[in-house]
Design a protein around this motif. Structure first.
Motif, mmCIF file in Angstrom:
data_model
loop_
_atom_site.group_PDB
_atom_site.id
_atom_site.type_symbol
_atom_site.label_atom_id
_atom_site.label_comp_id
_atom_site.label_asym_id
_atom_site.label_seq_id
_atom_site.Cartn_x
_atom_site.Cartn_y
_atom_site.Cartn_z
ATOM 1 N N SER A 1 13.567 5.771 -9.374
ATOM 2 C CA SER A 1 12.204 6.023 -8.906
ATOM 3 C C SER A 1 11.441 4.723 -8.696
ATOM 4 O O SER A 1 11.482 3.815 -9.527
ATOM 5 N N VAL A 2 10.747 4.623 -7.548
ATOM 6 C CA VAL A 2 9.935 3.434 -7.238
ATOM 7 C C VAL A 2 8.510 3.736 -7.688
ATOM 8 O O VAL A 2 7.708 4.303 -6.953
ATOM 9 N N ASP A 3 8.199 3.344 -8.918
ATOM 10 C CA ASP A 3 6.948 3.766 -9.547
ATOM 11 C C ASP A 3 5.750 2.908 -9.204
ATOM 12 O O ASP A 3 4.626 3.265 -9.556
ATOM 13 N N THR A 4 5.953 1.784 -8.518
ATOM 14 C CA THR A 4 4.812 0.959 -8.138
ATOM 15 C C THR A 4 5.109 0.193 -6.853
ATOM 16 O O THR A 4 6.207 -0.348 -6.680
ATOM 17 N N VAL A 5 4.156 0.191 -5.937
ATOM 18 C CA VAL A 5 4.245 -0.563 -4.686
ATOM 19 C C VAL A 5 2.927 -1.292 -4.483
ATOM 20 O O VAL A 5 1.871 -0.810 -4.901
ATOM 21 N N LEU A 6 2.979 -2.457 -3.844
ATOM 22 C CA LEU A 6 1.763 -3.245 -3.635
ATOM 23 C C LEU A 6 1.880 -4.034 -2.343
ATOM 24 O O LEU A 6 2.741 -4.909 -2.208
ATOM 25 N N LEU A 7 1.019 -3.723 -1.372
ATOM 26 C CA LEU A 7 0.951 -4.480 -0.128
ATOM 27 C C LEU A 7 0.133 -5.748 -0.341
ATOM 28 O O LEU A 7 -0.961 -5.711 -0.905
ATOM 29 N N MET A 8 0.680 -6.875 0.117
ATOM 30 C CA MET A 8 0.026 -8.168 0.004
ATOM 31 C C MET A 8 -0.365 -8.652 1.403
ATOM 32 O O MET A 8 -0.239 -7.918 2.392
ATOM 33 N N ASP A 9 -0.829 -9.886 1.507
ATOM 34 C CA ASP A 9 -1.178 -10.461 2.804
ATOM 35 C C ASP A 9 0.080 -10.738 3.628
ATOM 36 O O ASP A 9 1.197 -10.791 3.100
ATOM 37 N N HIS A 10 -0.130 -10.913 4.929
ATOM 38 C CA HIS A 10 0.929 -11.332 5.860
ATOM 39 C C HIS A 10 2.068 -10.313 5.971
ATOM 40 O O HIS A 10 3.213 -10.686 6.224
ATOM 41 N N GLY A 11 1.758 -9.029 5.771
ATOM 42 C CA GLY A 11 2.770 -8.006 5.931
ATOM 43 C C GLY A 11 3.824 -7.981 4.849
ATOM 44 O O GLY A 11 4.930 -7.473 5.066
ATOM 45 N N LEU A 12 3.509 -8.508 3.670
ATOM 46 C CA LEU A 12 4.467 -8.526 2.563
ATOM 47 C C LEU A 12 4.240 -7.329 1.646
ATOM 48 O O LEU A 12 3.108 -6.896 1.429
ATOM 49 N N LEU A 13 5.321 -6.810 1.102
ATOM 50 C CA LEU A 13 5.285 -5.659 0.210
ATOM 51 C C LEU A 13 6.117 -5.966 -1.029
ATOM 52 O O LEU A 13 7.244 -6.445 -0.934
ATOM 53 N N VAL A 14 5.530 -5.689 -2.202
ATOM 54 C CA VAL A 14 6.247 -5.846 -3.473
ATOM 55 C C VAL A 14 6.470 -4.456 -4.057
ATOM 56 O O VAL A 14 5.565 -3.614 -4.046
ATOM 57 N N THR A 15 7.672 -4.204 -4.552
ATOM 58 C CA THR A 15 7.996 -2.906 -5.146
ATOM 59 C C THR A 15 8.613 -3.089 -6.525
ATOM 60 O O THR A 15 9.310 -4.069 -6.786
ATOM 61 N N GLY A 16 8.356 -2.115 -7.419
ATOM 62 C CA GLY A 16 8.947 -2.117 -8.749
ATOM 63 C C GLY A 16 9.544 -0.758 -9.050
ATOM 64 O O GLY A 16 8.986 0.271 -8.673
ATOM 65 N N ASP B 1 9.300 13.554 -5.091
ATOM 66 C CA ASP B 1 7.898 13.369 -5.454
ATOM 67 C C ASP B 1 7.437 11.974 -5.045
ATOM 68 O O ASP B 1 8.166 10.992 -5.217
ATOM 69 N N LEU B 2 6.205 11.884 -4.526
ATOM 70 C CA LEU B 2 5.607 10.582 -4.267
ATOM 71 C C LEU B 2 4.903 10.121 -5.536
ATOM 72 O O LEU B 2 4.099 10.857 -6.112
ATOM 73 N N VAL B 3 5.207 8.904 -5.974
ATOM 74 C CA VAL B 3 4.735 8.470 -7.286
ATOM 75 C C VAL B 3 3.896 7.189 -7.248
ATOM 76 O O VAL B 3 3.345 6.791 -8.276
ATOM 77 N N SER B 4 3.786 6.531 -6.092
ATOM 78 C CA SER B 4 2.992 5.310 -6.009
ATOM 79 C C SER B 4 2.556 5.089 -4.569
ATOM 80 O O SER B 4 3.213 5.550 -3.628
ATOM 81 N N VAL B 5 1.442 4.354 -4.394
ATOM 82 C CA VAL B 5 0.920 4.152 -3.041
ATOM 83 C C VAL B 5 0.120 2.853 -2.980
ATOM 84 O O VAL B 5 -0.481 2.419 -3.974
ATOM 85 N N SER B 6 0.121 2.223 -1.798
ATOM 86 C CA SER B 6 -0.694 1.036 -1.533
ATOM 87 C C SER B 6 -1.057 1.022 -0.058
ATOM 88 O O SER B 6 -0.246 1.408 0.791
#
Length: 318
Positions: A2-17, A268-273
């Motif tokens: 399960s990908v419980d956390t996502v975070l969009l950053m600047d310049h089109g970058l995405l971090v996932t945990g 199930d959707l579990v995280s959003v940014s």
């Protein structure tokens, strides 16, 4: 996992945990340019020794982010356009379930499984950790108010949201939810608008005055399952749920649902940014989904451009 956390950053970058204990850095723009590319820049398979549960960024310096997990660790990262560098690791001695960064004071706030809210200075190499215990069950979400440096807000499985004064570590006021529900996630709407958007276990969405700690409005049964993730700004409010849907709402008192996206194939959707260009959601079945904003023929921008010509022709433009 399960990908419980996502975070969009600047310049089109995405971090996932993820629950597989990994953190990954992706280039979303690269995915868009070439559908055959994954967009993966870096992946750390074991930087955390437990589930990665929370990611948060510094609103004033989006090159700084914090990752938190069930291994008790808060990792401090520096981000460039091509890599993430681990700068520091803080042992908070208990599983971390949520986090936020107060930019003006450079304070990291975390909520813990052992019912506490903890804080430390982002700039210190060996920070002293301040702990407060005002809940009877795990702390599921925390918010550092951008325009009120003396206060933080915590939400717990005990069914309460608490406004805490950092200076004396005491609760200023508290909101209690109904017995069959409790707050699961929350987000401050915007820096200039001290409204807290809260999603609960019963699928209801709440608007709360973050200064007075009074409920402004409750949208009942927005989802048929738990609300698992919220992101909010003046661009819109987006929610994810265990009912396998994502909803985008107007950021005003109407809380009108602008779009509802079913995602039955991904669990199930579990995280959003969300940011100005993209929307990302993590699911319980290993997938991360990404959407790009699209302007239609009825957008205000197009209407404004066509106004002079329409008026010259004698048309009425509203």
């Amino acid at each position: 996992s399960s990908v419980d956390t996502v975070l969009l950053m600047d310049h089109g970058l995405l971090v996932t945990g993820s629950r597989d204990r990994s953190i990954a850095l992706w280039n979303v723009e690269q995915m868009q340019e070439d559908g055959n590319k994954s967009g993966l820049i870096q992946k750390w398979s074991d930087v955390h020794k437990g589930w990665v549960w929370s990611l948060s960024k510094d609103p004033a310096n989006t090159s700084t982010l914090v990752s938190c997990g069930w291994d008790n660790k808060a990792h401090i990262w520096k981000l460039t356009s091509s890599e993430m560098v681990l700068e520091n690791s803080i042992d908070c001695t208990t599983a971390l379930l949520c986090s936020d960064i107060q930019a003006s004071t450079q304070t990291v706030v975390v909520g813990t499984f052992d019912k506490k809210v903890k804080m430390f200075d982002l700039r210190s190499a060996k920070p002293a950790i301040t702990a407060m215990k005002h809940h009877k069950m795990p702390v599921l979400s925390v918010c550092a108010l951008p325009n009120n440096t003396s206060s933080i807000i915590s939400a717990s499985e005990d069914g309460t949201i608490a406004l805490i004064d950092k200076r004396n570590r005491k609760v200023v006021s508290r909101i209690r939810f109904q017995k069959e529900s409790y707050p699961m996630c929350m987000k401050v709407l915007d820096q200039g608008c001290p409204v807290l958007v809260v999603g609960d276990k019963a699928g209801n969405l709440h608007l709360i005055d973050a200064n007075k700690m009074t409920e402004i409005k409750c949208l009942q049964n927005l989802h048929s399952g738990k609300i698992t993730g919220i992101d909010a700004s003046m661009a819109g409010i987006v929610t994810t749920s265990t009912d396998k849907s994502l909803k985008l709402l107007q950021p005003d008192l109407s809380l009108k649902v602008v779009a509802s996206i079913p995602t039955n194939e991904t669990g199930d959707l579990v995280s959003v940014s969300m940011d100005d260009d993209y929307l990302a959601a993590g699911s319980s079945s290993e997938w991360v989904q990404i959407w790009r904003g699209k302007k239609d023929d009825n957008s205000n921008e197009i209407a404004e451009e066509e106004r002079p010509e329409a008026e010259a022709a004698g048309a009425s433009v509203s």
